[in-house]
Design an enzyme around this catalytic site. Structure first.
Site, PDB file in Angstrom:
ATOM      1  N   ASP A  82       0.727  -1.101   0.097  1.00  0.00           N
ATOM      2  CA  ASP A  82      -0.044  -0.201  -0.159  1.00  0.00           C
ATOM      3  C   ASP A  82       0.710   1.167  -0.066  1.00  0.00           C
ATOM      4  OD1 ASP A  82      -2.201   1.777   0.603  1.00  0.00           O
ATOM      5  OD2 ASP A  82      -2.919   0.738   2.175  1.00  0.00           O
ATOM      6  N   GLY A 105      -5.100   3.617  -7.903  1.00  0.00           N
ATOM      7  CA  GLY A 105      -5.091   3.998  -9.232  1.00  0.00           C
ATOM      8  C   GLY A 105      -4.347   4.952 -10.216  1.00  0.00           C
ATOM      9  N   ASP A 145     -10.372   4.391  -1.433  1.00  0.00           N
ATOM     10  CA  ASP A 145     -11.074   3.324  -0.638  1.00  0.00           C
ATOM     11  C   ASP A 145     -12.536   3.369  -0.507  1.00  0.00           C
ATOM     12  OD1 ASP A 145      -8.560   3.204   0.198  1.00  0.00           O
ATOM     13  OD2 ASP A 145      -8.924   3.408   2.403  1.00  0.00           O
TER      14      ASP A 145
HETATM   15  C1  GLA Z   1      -5.451   2.298   2.881  1.00  0.00           C
HETATM   16  C2  GLA Z   1      -6.101   1.269   1.904  1.00  0.00           C
HETATM   17  C3  GLA Z   1      -7.050   0.422   2.708  1.00  0.00           C
HETATM   18  C4  GLA Z   1      -6.244   0.016   3.951  1.00  0.00           C
HETATM   19  C5  GLA Z   1      -5.891   1.290   4.760  1.00  0.00           C
HETATM   20  C6  GLA Z   1      -5.143   0.559   5.778  1.00  0.00           C
HETATM   21  O1  GLA Z   1      -6.451   3.587   2.998  1.00  0.00           O
HETATM   22  O2  GLA Z   1      -6.569   1.774   0.788  1.00  0.00           O
HETATM   23  O3  GLA Z   1      -7.596  -0.472   1.796  1.00  0.00           O
HETATM   24  O4  GLA Z   1      -5.411  -0.838   3.797  1.00  0.00           O
HETATM   25  O5  GLA Z   1      -4.879   1.964   3.941  1.00  0.00           O
HETATM   26  O6  GLA Z   1      -4.269   1.673   6.930  1.00  0.00           O
END
Ligand code: GLA
Length: 516
Positions: free
Chosen positions: A256, A298, A319
């Site tokens: 991430d 994205g 998200d």
């Molecule tokens: C981001 C990701 C989420 C999750 C959080 C965790 O927002 O997009 O899917 O993994 O981090 O902190």
């Protein structure tokens, strides 16, 4: 293994009873019929693994236990446990396709299904299916919660439909300057190996437990110094971390972007690709298969290059749990965006529109609040699952596994809907029509048939029409309602059902007189 067998037996009984109770309570609302008591083998028809790596695959199968499993033409380095249906061992060294004939028998009947095991470089030949803890636990996740989720994946019957991954999201590592003693402490050991926080006393034991059930498990990190929730990330320790995740026994890494913004020089494609090229390469060098789930929302049109840098899936949007709704709930907007990238999905690399947030689920804007039943209507939930399946999206549920209710299972566990998602051709549906009132998706399937989703975006029932000319079809077509698992008959040139408000009709269309 005894524990796994007990789970499987109890699991089907619990699933059966939940389904029956549900049918009694809400007969008109439930679409998925009860699976038959005779064995029915589910799951993908194609499965990729790398040569010489540890191999684990639990044959998803509904039906009254005990079921005896048998496989013909299984490569010699693999074994099938006849009681649990778990195939394990070492993937063959020789590359190629091994066509295995699976067989499941109980006292009432028998089912057979072919599984093509493809040994080569590509894994993730169909979209991942499973569960991720994020929207249920946030920074509270513990070893015990993950074990509970894995057990529930078996006992709820979800695993019998192909759900397989039990994934840990953010917040398992330690947090710099944490006040909570559970999360505090040295971030790494003197050799630089990343340390789990006190809520994860033994990662290798946790993955071993999940594997003993025939399931797989994922972990999470960031290429930046910190994860999105401010925990230790992998920046500067990528090789060590890739090795650690694999040696703990993880089967997937969600990587991430988060604080990598501080590291990247700019937002050029080169800078966006860099951390994923690095981690993608490192994971491929590990002695086990680790799926790479890219999460960078994205940026830089990741769908154009996610596969090249080693991703097996890539989030295409922000998200879902933070997505504002309008007249329609937020997941629709995510789907409308994700659906435009259909050209870029395929075996080994999938567009990821984020998790399935139904059932009892937490609130991403108020992460300490207890989980609540989803506010989505039943029709919206069937629409959600239909869109994700037509878009060949990873099917990752993120509601509470210890609060699974009959309706949620009815949405998540329809074998014919899941077959559309997992179809071996691996095409994502393209958009036939998108207006303020209607959304129509068409997904070509390996057997030459077509899956069609007709979505009503309005608040009144609406007749939605699909003409064969718009769908590239010729001649009479047989239509099957995949949710209700019912043949609807032969249609000459179009299909125009009335679709409920915010609802869906999802069908499979097959030529009535196939060309010879
Ligand atoms: C981001 C990701 C989420 C999750 C959080 C965790 O927002 O997009 O899917 O993994 O981090 O902190």
């Amino acid at each position: 293994m005894l524990r796994a067998t007990r789970h499987a037996v109890l699991g089907f009984a619990a699933f059966f009873l939940t389904f029956c109770a549900a049918v009694a309570q809400q007969p008109s609302d439930l679409r998925t019929p009860l699976p038959p008591p005779t064995p029915h083998i589910n799951g993908p028809e194609v499965y990729g693994a790398r040569p010489g790596h540890p191999f684990l695959y639990r044959v998803p199968c509904t039906g009254t236990r005990p079921i005896v499993f048998h496989a013909r033409h299984l490569p010699a380095s693999l074994q099938l446990d006849p009681k649990t249906g778990i195939i394990s061992g070492t993937a063959p060294e020789k590359r190629g396709t091994y066509t295995v004939a699976l067989d499941a028998t109980n006292s009432l009947g028998r089912d057979r299904r072919t599984l093509r095991i493809v040994i080569g470089d590509t894994i993730g030949l169909t979209p991942q299916m499973g569960w991720n803890d994020w929207y249920s636990y946030y920074s509270r996740i513990t070893d015990e919660d993950v074990r509970t989720a894995a057990e529930a994946m078996i006992s709820s019957g979800m695993a019998d439909f192909g759900y397989q991954f039990v994934d840990i999201d953010d917040c398992w590592a330690r947090k710099p300057n944490a006040h909570d003693p559970d999360l505090a402490g040295e971030l790494r050991d003197p050799q630089g190996n990343i340390l789990p926080n006190a809520r994860f006393p033994d990662m290798a034991a946790l993955t071993a437990f999940i594997h003993s059930l025939g399931l797989k498990t994922g972990i999470y990190s960031s290429p930046g110094p910190l994860t999105c929730a401010g925990f230790e990330g992998s920046y500067g320790n990528e090789a060590r971390d890739a090795k650690q995740f694999a040696s703990w026994g993880f089967d997937l890494l969600k990587y991430d972007w988060c604080s990598y913004t501080r590291v990247a020089k700019d937002k050029s494609i080169e800078e966006l690709e860099k951390p994923y090229i690095k981690m993608g390469g490192l994971l491929k060098d590990q002695p086990r298969d680790v799926v790479l789930n890219m999460c960078q929302y994205g940026m830089g049109d990741v769908w154009n290059w996610g596969r090249e840098v080693g991703g097996n899936s890539w989030r295409t949007t922000g998200d879902l749990g933070l997505q504002a709704g309008s007249a329609l709930p937020g997941f629709y907007n995510i789907a409308f965006a994700n659906a435009t990238h259909s050209q870029d999905a395929g075996p080994g690399g999938w567009n990821d529109p984020d998790y399935i947030l139904i059932g009892t689920v937490g609130n991403a804007r108020d992460q300490n609040a207890p989980g609540k039943p989803t506010s989505l209507t039943h029709e919206e939930q069937y629409s959600y699952m239909s869109m994700w399946s037509l878009m060949a999206a990873p099917l990752i549920f993120s509601g509470q596994m210890d609060h699974l209710d009959a309706f949620t299972l009815n949405v998540l566990c329809n074998s014919e809907v899941i077959d559309v998602d997992q179809d071996p051709l691996g095409k994502q549906a393209s958009i036939v029509r998108k207006t303020d009132e209607e959304f129509v998706l068409r997904k070509p399937l390996e057997d030459g048939s077509v899956a069609l989703g007709l979505f009503n975006l309005t608040t009144s029932p609406r007749s939605i029409s699909a003409d064969w000319s718009q769908l590239g079809l010729q001649g009479s077509q047989k239509i099957r309602d995949v949710w209700r698992q019912r043949d609807l008959g032969v249609f000459a040139q179009n299909y125009s059902p009335v679709v409920p408000p915010h609802g869906v009709i999802m069908v499979r269309i097959t030529a009535a007189h196939p060309a010879h």
